[in-house]
Write a protein that holds these residues in place. Structure first.
Motif, mmCIF file in Angstrom:
data_model
loop_
_atom_site.group_PDB
_atom_site.id
_atom_site.type_symbol
_atom_site.label_atom_id
_atom_site.label_comp_id
_atom_site.label_asym_id
_atom_site.label_seq_id
_atom_site.Cartn_x
_atom_site.Cartn_y
_atom_site.Cartn_z
ATOM 1 N N ASN A 165 -39.443 50.416 -27.650
ATOM 2 C CA ASN A 165 -38.028 50.616 -27.226
ATOM 3 C C ASN A 165 -37.181 52.136 -27.210
ATOM 4 O O ASN A 165 -37.118 52.033 -28.546
ATOM 5 C CB ASN A 165 -37.599 49.708 -27.270
ATOM 6 C CG ASN A 165 -38.634 48.596 -26.004
ATOM 7 O OD1 ASN A 165 -39.456 48.796 -24.919
ATOM 8 N ND2 ASN A 165 -38.021 47.445 -26.230
ATOM 9 N N GLN A 177 -36.182 51.334 -17.116
ATOM 10 C CA GLN A 177 -37.697 50.898 -16.631
ATOM 11 C C GLN A 177 -38.328 51.611 -17.272
ATOM 12 O O GLN A 177 -40.018 51.199 -17.578
ATOM 13 C CB GLN A 177 -37.496 52.317 -14.884
ATOM 14 C CG GLN A 177 -38.589 51.923 -14.156
ATOM 15 C CD GLN A 177 -37.537 53.065 -13.315
ATOM 16 O OE1 GLN A 177 -36.798 53.673 -12.807
ATOM 17 N NE2 GLN A 177 -39.140 53.270 -12.294
ATOM 18 N N PHE A 178 -38.247 52.661 -18.300
ATOM 19 C CA PHE A 178 -39.427 53.113 -19.140
ATOM 20 C C PHE A 178 -40.006 52.115 -20.234
ATOM 21 O O PHE A 178 -40.847 52.071 -20.404
ATOM 22 C CB PHE A 178 -38.335 54.426 -19.642
ATOM 23 C CG PHE A 178 -39.273 55.198 -20.835
ATOM 24 C CD1 PHE A 178 -40.612 55.904 -20.558
ATOM 25 C CD2 PHE A 178 -39.837 54.436 -22.355
ATOM 26 C CE1 PHE A 178 -41.422 56.101 -21.508
ATOM 27 C CE2 PHE A 178 -40.290 54.805 -23.123
ATOM 28 C CZ PHE A 178 -41.618 55.702 -22.489
ATOM 29 N N ASN A 179 -38.748 51.650 -20.559
ATOM 30 C CA ASN A 179 -39.148 50.663 -21.596
ATOM 31 C C ASN A 179 -39.855 49.646 -21.326
ATOM 32 O O ASN A 179 -40.706 48.893 -21.675
ATOM 33 C CB ASN A 179 -38.096 49.739 -22.557
ATOM 34 C CG ASN A 179 -37.133 50.386 -23.526
ATOM 35 O OD1 ASN A 179 -38.573 52.164 -23.385
ATOM 36 N ND2 ASN A 179 -35.833 50.896 -23.311
ATOM 37 N N SER A 180 -39.354 49.499 -19.293
ATOM 38 C CA SER A 180 -40.129 47.883 -18.911
ATOM 39 C C SER A 180 -41.536 48.112 -18.708
ATOM 40 O O SER A 180 -42.974 47.832 -18.963
ATOM 41 C CB SER A 180 -39.761 47.900 -17.534
ATOM 42 O OG SER A 180 -40.733 46.590 -17.325
ATOM 43 N N GLU A 181 -41.651 49.841 -18.408
ATOM 44 C CA GLU A 181 -43.556 50.018 -17.944
ATOM 45 C C GLU A 181 -44.374 50.000 -19.881
ATOM 46 O O GLU A 181 -45.398 49.556 -19.118
ATOM 47 C CB GLU A 181 -43.540 51.680 -17.651
ATOM 48 C CG GLU A 181 -42.802 51.555 -16.179
ATOM 49 C CD GLU A 181 -42.652 52.957 -15.155
ATOM 50 O OE1 GLU A 181 -43.106 53.805 -16.441
ATOM 51 O OE2 GLU A 181 -42.194 53.059 -14.376
ATOM 52 N N LEU A 182 -43.465 50.734 -20.655
ATOM 53 C CA LEU A 182 -43.942 50.449 -21.611
ATOM 54 C C LEU A 182 -44.573 49.204 -21.905
ATOM 55 O O LEU A 182 -46.252 48.643 -22.122
ATOM 56 C CB LEU A 182 -43.624 51.213 -22.754
ATOM 57 C CG LEU A 182 -43.807 51.258 -23.912
ATOM 58 C CD1 LEU A 182 -45.439 52.276 -23.619
ATOM 59 C CD2 LEU A 182 -43.423 51.860 -25.113
ATOM 60 N N ASN A 184 -45.041 45.757 -19.715
ATOM 61 C CA ASN A 184 -45.889 45.983 -19.298
ATOM 62 C C ASN A 184 -47.454 46.291 -19.668
ATOM 63 O O ASN A 184 -48.319 45.390 -19.668
ATOM 64 C CB ASN A 184 -45.200 46.480 -18.001
ATOM 65 C CG ASN A 184 -46.771 45.578 -16.760
ATOM 66 O OD1 ASN A 184 -46.648 44.453 -16.800
ATOM 67 N ND2 ASN A 184 -46.741 45.861 -15.601
ATOM 68 N N GLN A 185 -47.865 47.752 -19.605
ATOM 69 C CA GLN A 185 -48.503 47.723 -20.529
ATOM 70 C C GLN A 185 -49.190 47.339 -21.809
ATOM 71 O O GLN A 185 -50.593 47.226 -21.777
ATOM 72 C CB GLN A 185 -48.389 49.360 -20.850
ATOM 73 C CG GLN A 185 -48.552 50.511 -19.522
ATOM 74 C CD GLN A 185 -48.130 51.973 -19.429
ATOM 75 O OE1 GLN A 185 -48.367 52.322 -20.871
ATOM 76 N NE2 GLN A 185 -47.875 52.635 -18.643
ATOM 77 N N ARG A 186 -47.997 47.065 -22.845
ATOM 78 C CA ARG A 186 -49.101 46.129 -23.963
ATOM 79 C C ARG A 186 -48.934 45.156 -23.179
ATOM 80 O O ARG A 186 -50.550 44.408 -24.052
ATOM 81 C CB ARG A 186 -48.082 46.022 -24.862
ATOM 82 C CG ARG A 186 -47.806 47.997 -25.658
ATOM 83 C CD ARG A 186 -46.216 48.143 -25.933
ATOM 84 N NE ARG A 186 -45.556 49.582 -26.839
ATOM 85 C CZ ARG A 186 -44.341 49.520 -27.207
ATOM 86 N NH1 ARG A 186 -43.614 48.746 -27.280
ATOM 87 N NH2 ARG A 186 -44.939 50.998 -27.495
ATOM 88 N N GLU A 187 -48.587 44.663 -22.636
ATOM 89 C CA GLU A 187 -48.221 42.718 -21.752
ATOM 90 C C GLU A 187 -50.211 43.168 -21.346
ATOM 91 O O GLU A 187 -50.703 41.646 -21.677
ATOM 92 C CB GLU A 187 -47.156 42.469 -21.676
ATOM 93 C CG GLU A 187 -47.985 41.554 -20.433
ATOM 94 C CD GLU A 187 -47.307 40.296 -21.825
ATOM 95 O OE1 GLU A 187 -47.847 39.107 -22.110
ATOM 96 O OE2 GLU A 187 -46.863 40.267 -22.583
ATOM 97 N N GLN A 188 -50.486 43.617 -20.804
ATOM 98 C CA GLN A 188 -51.693 43.642 -20.444
ATOM 99 C C GLN A 188 -52.824 43.809 -21.218
ATOM 100 O O GLN A 188 -53.407 43.068 -21.005
ATOM 101 C CB GLN A 188 -51.677 45.014 -18.707
ATOM 102 C CG GLN A 188 -50.842 44.320 -17.868
ATOM 103 C CD GLN A 188 -51.131 45.334 -17.142
ATOM 104 O OE1 GLN A 188 -51.861 46.456 -16.642
ATOM 105 N NE2 GLN A 188 -50.422 45.971 -15.601
#
Length: 630
Positions: free
Chosen positions: A271, A501-506, A508-512
């Motif tokens: 992050n 916003q940048f950390n959230s997208e990152l 989300n990708q890791r969670e998926q």
């Protein structure tokens, strides 16, 4: 022995063996002490107090082996019967008496009746238990002892004595004795029905349940017979120890499964942190104080100057009351004393001469002129003549004293009034001086307050203008600092939102990625567990099939043996019955043949007799007549 008041239990009267006369008290209601108190004559007879010589063939002696007690003898006297033989009436002894003087209280009667009922119940229990005793030892028969119900060390007499002391049928001691009696009855029935085993070990319960077709399942000692064991196996088959099949199951080890946590990427590892700008604030100005001045006051100086009022000293307005003293001359006693002085020297004053002459004349008329009473009467006459004169003189002196006392009192009052007027004038002068001083002080206070108010108004105006200047300066500084802070906070918020916003997208990708990876691992673990469960289920089914088949075979064999036993018993009974029937039939036939032969022989005998008689008669009738000789 239970004691209820002065009540004593009677084996005869308390047990209901005697029926009281109609309208009289029962033994439980009868109070012997009250009877003795009302009938003291009864106490003179030893036979009615339990101290007499009773016959040896009396009811009490033969049935109870003792003489009647005092209470029993008194109750017999009350009923008009012989104490030692209550079944016989005393001749001309019974007299109808009101029962109330001898009646016990209702509470005592209720307690006694409950006790008598309990004693009767216990007595019946004791009588019933006697049939279970060994005549030689007077103890419970050995074949009825055993178990917790009737242990070997049971003290039966102690239990009976404890029950006799109970006052209610529900007393634990009575219930315990009843339990012993019920147990003895049940065990006697067991012995009568053929049970030979020991009590208290469960054998009798098995023996009692083995009835009808199951009678051969238990022997007379309560032990299960082989046929009974087969019946149990047929009903509830059991595998012998060591014959039950128990296979091992597959066990999944923890290290055989994939752990999704090991393949998870930390969502906050990379992050980005937003940079924050700092605000530079303007310094607040230093506030200076406003100039003020103090007002000059003169009230303290005015208060020190006072006008003194003129006063006239040495006068008083206090009135001293005038007090008079009683003069001896103003009393009748004092005037009498002065009048008596005129009789000194044998002189008779003119005011008493008439009274003395009248007294002397009356005494002389009665012939008492020379007696001592005559002198006393003359003195009395002189005193009576002096008393009115003394009273008139005393009244004159009293009036003169009252007039002088009144004149002195009026003079005192006049002097006091003049002094009071002077005091009032002095008070008026002092009050006017105080009013003048007060007016001066008030006026000086007003002047001082006016000067103070003027100074305060000036100081307030100066301070207000100073405060307005610095307030405007402070407001300008605060507005500048607020504008700077707002601008910096807006910049920081924009930076923070962008980084978030940048950390959230990152993340989300890791969670998926983690979720997809976890699903794949869970699917692999589930397939492995399903394979293990399938193999274990197959093992359990094979194990159950083997064990159930063995249990079924055991049950079938047991049922086959039971059926074979029943067929054998039925066949034996049938063969026995057929043999018995054949024997009875043969016996009946033999008996019938024997009876028939007897009847035939009798008939033959009777027929021969009748034939002989008939032949003789016929021969004699039809015989040829002999010819006569010529």
């Amino acid at each position: 022995m239970v004691q209820i008041g002065n009540y004593n239990y009677s084996d005869y009267y308390s047990s209901g063996a005697y029926t009281p006369r109609e309208g009289t008290l029962s033994y439980a209601e009868f109070d012997p002490e009250a009877y003795l108190a009302i009938r003291p004559d009864v106490a003179q007879s030893p036979g009615f107090t339990g101290q007499g010589q009773y016959r040896t063939d009396s009811l009490f002696t033969q049935q109870y082996g003792r003489a009647p007690t005092r209470d029993e003898a008194l109750y017999a006297h009350y009923q008009g019967i012989y104490p030692s033989n209550p079944q016989q009436q005393l001749p001309d002894q019974y007299q109808q008496q009101a029962p109330d003087p001898f009646r016990r209280s209702a509470e005592d009667v209720a307690s006694i009746q409950g006790y008598e009922t309990t004693r009767g119940t216990v007595g019946q229990y004791e009588t019933d238990i006697t049939s279970f005793l060994d005549p030689e030892t007077n103890q419970i028969r050995q074949d009825l002892i055993g178990g917790t119900g009737i242990p070997k060390d049971l003290n039966l007499q102690e239990k009976i004595d404890a029950a006799k002391n109970a006052t209610t049928p529900n007393d634990p001691a009575v219930l315990e004795l009843k339990t012993i009696l019920d147990t003895l009855n049940e065990r006697k029935i067991a012995r009568d029905t053929g049970y030979l085993g020991v009590f208290g070990e469960g054998g009798y319960e098995r023996f009692k349940q083995a009835v009808g077709s199951q009678q051969s399942y238990v022997d007379p000692y309560g032990k299960v017979t082989p046929l009974g064991k087969m019946a149990e196996l047929a009903e509830n088959p059991e595998l012998p120890p060591g014959t039950e099949l128990s296979l091992e199951r597959y066990q999944a080890q923890p290290d055989e499964f994939l752990d999704a946590d090991k393949y998870t990427v930390t969502p906050t590892k990379y992050n980005v942190q937003a940079a924050q700008a700092q605000v530079s604030q303007a310094v607040d100005p230093t506030k200076t104080g406003a100039t003020s001045y103090e007002a000059t006051q003169v009230a303290d100086q005015v208060a020190k100057t006072q006008i003194q009022a003129a006063k006239q000293q040495g006068l008083t307005d206090y009135v001293e009351p005038a007090r008079g003293e009683v003069d001896v001359k103003s009393t009748v006693q004092g005037q009498l004393a002065q009048l008596m002085q005129q009789f000194e020297g044998g002189q008779i004053p003119a005011f008493a001469a008439g009274a003395i002459r009248t007294a002397e004349q009356r005494l002389a008329a009665r012939g008492m002129g020379a007696s001592s009473m005559a002198g006393a009467a003359i003195v009395q006459a002189a005193m009576e003549a002096s008393t009115p004169i003394a009273a008139a003189d005393a009244e004159t002196y009293r009036r003169m004293q009252e007039l002088n006392l009144n004149n002195r009192q009026q003079a005192e009052v006049l002097n006091a009034q003049m002094t009071l007027q002077m005091d009032l004038q002095n008070l008026n002068n002092e009050q006017q001086a105080r009013v003048t001083n007060t007016q001066n002080q008030i006026q000086s206070l007003f002047n001082d307050q006016s000067a103070v108010n003027s100074a305060r108004q000036f100081n307030a105006t100066s301070e207000q203008q100073n405060d307005q200047f610095f307030a405007n300066l402070f407001n300008q500084t605060a507005q500048f600092n607020t504008a700077q802070k707002n601008a910096i906070e807006q910049f920081n918020a924009g930076q923070t939102n962008a980084v978030a916003q940048f950390n959230s997208e990152l993340a989300n990708q890791r969670e998926q990625f983690n979720l997809k990876n976890s699903i794949v691992i869970d699917q692999a673990n589930a397939v492995y567990r399903r394979q293990i469960n399938t193999a274990n289920t197959a093992i359990a089914n094979a194990e159950n099939e083997f064990n159930v088949r063995n249990l079924f075979n055991i049950s079938q064999n047991a049922q086959a043996q039971i059926l074979q036993q029943q067929r054998d018993e039925i066949n034996f009974a049938r063969v026995t019955a057929l043999n018995d029937q054949e024997y009875r039939n043969n016996l009946a036939l033999a008996s019938f043949a024997y009876d028939r032969d007897l009847d035939l022989a009798s008939d033959l005998a009777v027929g021969g007799l009748f034939g002989s008689i008939a032949g003789g008669i016929i021969s004699s009738v039809f015989a040829p007549t002999p010819k006569k000789t010529k």
